[in-house]
Design an enzyme around this catalytic site. Structure first.
Site, mmCIF file in Angstrom:
data_model
loop_
_atom_site.group_PDB
_atom_site.id
_atom_site.type_symbol
_atom_site.label_atom_id
_atom_site.label_comp_id
_atom_site.label_asym_id
_atom_site.label_seq_id
_atom_site.Cartn_x
_atom_site.Cartn_y
_atom_site.Cartn_z
ATOM 1 N N ARG A 274 -16.980 3.914 16.780
ATOM 2 C CA ARG A 274 -18.036 3.074 16.203
ATOM 3 C C ARG A 274 -18.198 3.247 14.689
ATOM 4 O O ARG A 274 -18.294 2.267 13.948
ATOM 5 C CB ARG A 274 -19.360 3.438 16.883
ATOM 6 C CG ARG A 274 -20.518 2.547 16.535
ATOM 7 C CD ARG A 274 -21.834 3.136 17.081
ATOM 8 N NE ARG A 274 -21.691 3.667 18.412
ATOM 9 C CZ ARG A 274 -21.853 2.958 19.543
ATOM 10 N NH1 ARG A 274 -22.219 1.703 19.467
ATOM 11 N NH2 ARG A 274 -21.686 3.516 20.720
ATOM 12 N N CYS A 340 -24.883 -17.635 32.952
ATOM 13 C CA CYS A 340 -25.974 -17.701 33.931
ATOM 14 C C CYS A 340 -26.503 -16.295 34.167
ATOM 15 O O CYS A 340 -26.440 -15.758 35.284
ATOM 16 C CB CYS A 340 -25.467 -18.319 35.224
ATOM 17 S SG CYS A 340 -24.811 -19.965 34.965
ATOM 18 N N GLU A 341 -26.937 -15.694 33.114
ATOM 19 C CA GLU A 341 -27.490 -14.337 33.117
ATOM 20 C C GLU A 341 -28.581 -14.355 32.067
ATOM 21 O O GLU A 341 -28.288 -14.650 30.900
ATOM 22 C CB GLU A 341 -26.426 -13.318 32.659
ATOM 23 C CG GLU A 341 -25.470 -12.849 33.703
ATOM 24 C CD GLU A 341 -26.099 -11.890 34.699
ATOM 25 O OE1 GLU A 341 -27.285 -11.524 34.511
ATOM 26 O OE2 GLU A 341 -25.405 -11.532 35.645
HETATM 27 C C1 LIG Z 1 -16.319 6.423 23.608
HETATM 28 C C2 LIG Z 1 -15.749 7.734 23.222
HETATM 29 C C3 LIG Z 1 -15.512 8.033 21.869
HETATM 30 C C4 LIG Z 1 -15.914 7.131 20.752
HETATM 31 O O1 LIG Z 1 -17.279 6.970 20.699
HETATM 32 P P1 LIG Z 1 -17.973 6.244 19.428
HETATM 33 O O2 LIG Z 1 -19.395 6.133 19.839
HETATM 34 O O3 LIG Z 1 -17.305 4.940 19.310
HETATM 35 O O4 LIG Z 1 -17.753 7.127 18.267
HETATM 36 C C5 LIG Z 1 -14.896 9.214 21.593
HETATM 37 N N1 LIG Z 1 -14.528 10.074 22.573
HETATM 38 C C6 LIG Z 1 -14.753 9.820 23.857
HETATM 39 C C7 LIG Z 1 -14.310 10.806 24.879
HETATM 40 C C8 LIG Z 1 -15.374 8.647 24.237
HETATM 41 O O5 LIG Z 1 -15.602 8.404 25.530
#
Ligand SMILES: *Cc1c(COP(=O)(O)O)cnc(C)c1O
Length: 419
Positions: A274, A340-341
């Protein structure tokens, strides 16, 4: 809040070849962000960011990030294949899966990925699936009630991931007895967390555990991985995480905990998704319908098929009406898709400028867990992904799905003959 990088006129021109909806990613901003993160964390030994592929599983994005020095964090066969396609392999790939099918363990070994086991029983499962134990092995720690999670990830003791503390010690001892030579320690206890101290505390937890593992087992951990979970400011009033504050905080604890125990160097890894791409992607959609009932609705041509987060988590995504950035927010709308949600809403009771049919709306911060989470409910197709290149040109890096794609798994000829 990152402003959308194109004007209304430029975007209208773009829609002639690329009809709405689409996601647009800003390559220069993604590169600059990755560089900034890597630079901040380079105060820690052998830092590496493994970009979480699931956040934006597009090989063009992966290739950009690989060029900036990132590795990749995978949790499925498809994600491993994407890494392979862009030349990421060996210790630049982390395989953090759970409930892992044998075939995926085999694919991860073939790629030479670092395997991060989610359970103590997976040691035997991995040996059974691949015929041996790799030289390097990592375990995912779940601290349970010792550590509070946050809203998205919940409480660690309720999370399905990772080994308990006791299982962790057993796991390392067993892996060593079976011939593993190099060890990693992983955890992920928060998601979308904006508070720097949470991330520093995650590092502390792992540093202390590395010391305890050494004390109790005489076993040296070579690298830790603090997972992903660095948040982004989805709301205008929120503040971005200061990478330097997290990195310097972790470095201070490293000097207090790891160095005196004689365990320096201990490599420091993260697997953010993210934070890397989230703020540098936008979903562009057009207002198609307006409806006045008990509320004022603006119906757009995007739906939850293109962005699940608001419907799934009640997540806030900022909305801008292109060309009306400075117009007063005199109206209150629900901005909705056509599924439809009833949860198919991008904004609920949101103050916005008056929207005319045909206006282009930009939904912000869709660069991670946006297109990737899309689905095909109601037979809605997922949109194209476009890349704004540093020279200002726009490259389509994934075409939109068509109805033929949607029906590709059906045999409509067979249906004609079916009685
Ligand atoms: C989803 C996930 C990430 C990444 O998470 P972000 O919130 O996108 O930083 C990293 N490691 C694992 C094991 C995850 O499941």
């Amino acid at each position: 809040m990152n402003p959308f990088p194109l004007t209304r006129g430029q975007t209208e021109a773009l829609t002639r070849n690329h009809p709405t909806p689409f996601h647009l990613y800003d390559e220069a901003a993604i590169r600059a962000n990755a560089r900034r993160l890597i630079k901040a964390f380079s105060v820690l030994p052998d830092f590496r960011e493994y970009f979480a592929v699931k956040a934006t599983p597009n090989p063009f994005i992966l290739k950009i990030l690989a060029a900036e020095g990132c590795g990749a964090d995978c949790s499925s066969l498809a994600e491993l294949r994407l890494c392979e396609a862009v030349g990421l392999r060996g210790d630049r790939v982390m395989f953090t899966s759970n409930e892992t099918p044998d075939a995926e363990f085999r694919a991860a070994r073939e790629l030479g990925a670092i395997i991060n086991l989610d359970d103590v029983t997976h040691i035997d499962a991995l040996v059974a699936a691949t015929g041996s134990l790799p030289e390097t092995l990592c375990f995912r720690y779940n601290p349970g009630p010792l550590k509070a999670g946050n809203a998205i990830i919940g409480h660690p003791e309720e999370a399905k991931y990772g080994l308990t503390r006791d299982q962790l010690f057993d796991g390392y001892a067993k892996a060593r007895d079976l011939g593993a030579k190099k060890f990693g320690l992983h955890t992920m206890v928060v998601s979308n967390e904006l508070d720097e101290q949470y991330h520093v505390e995650t590092a502390r937890m792992l540093f202390e555990l590395v010391v305890e593992i050494h004390r109790r087992l005489g076993l040296r951990i070579s690298f830790i991985n603090t997972g992903g979970g660095i948040g982004i400011p989805y709301r205008p009033e929120q503040k971005a995480v200061d990478y330097d504050v997290v990195a310097r905080g972790a470095r201070k604890l490293y000097d207090e905990i790891v160095v005196p125990a004689g365990l320096d160097p201990l490599a420091y890894n993260m697997e953010c998704g993210r934070a890397i791409t989230g703020p540098h992607g936008w979903l562009v959609t057009r207002a198609l319908r307006r409806k006045e009932t008990y509320r004022s609705y603006i119906g757009v041509d995007a739906s939850m098929a293109n962005l699940m987060r608001p419907g799934m988590y009640g997540a806030y995504h900022h909305v801008t009406v292109l060309g009306k950035e400075n117009a007063p927010a005199t109206k209150t709308y629900d901005v909705v898709g056509s599924l439809c949600e009833n949860c198919d809403k991008f904004a609920i009771q949101r103050a916005l400028p008056e929207i005319a049919l045909g206006d282009l709306l930009v939904i912000h911060d869709t660069g991670a867990h946006g297109h990737a989470m899309g689905y095909n409910y109601n037979g809605k197709t997922r949109s194209a992904e476009l890349l704004l290149r540093p020279d200002g040109s726009v490259l389509q890096i994934r075409r939109a799905e068509t109805l033929d794609d949607l029906f590709a798994t059906l045999d409509l000829g067979a249906v004609a003959n079916f009685k």
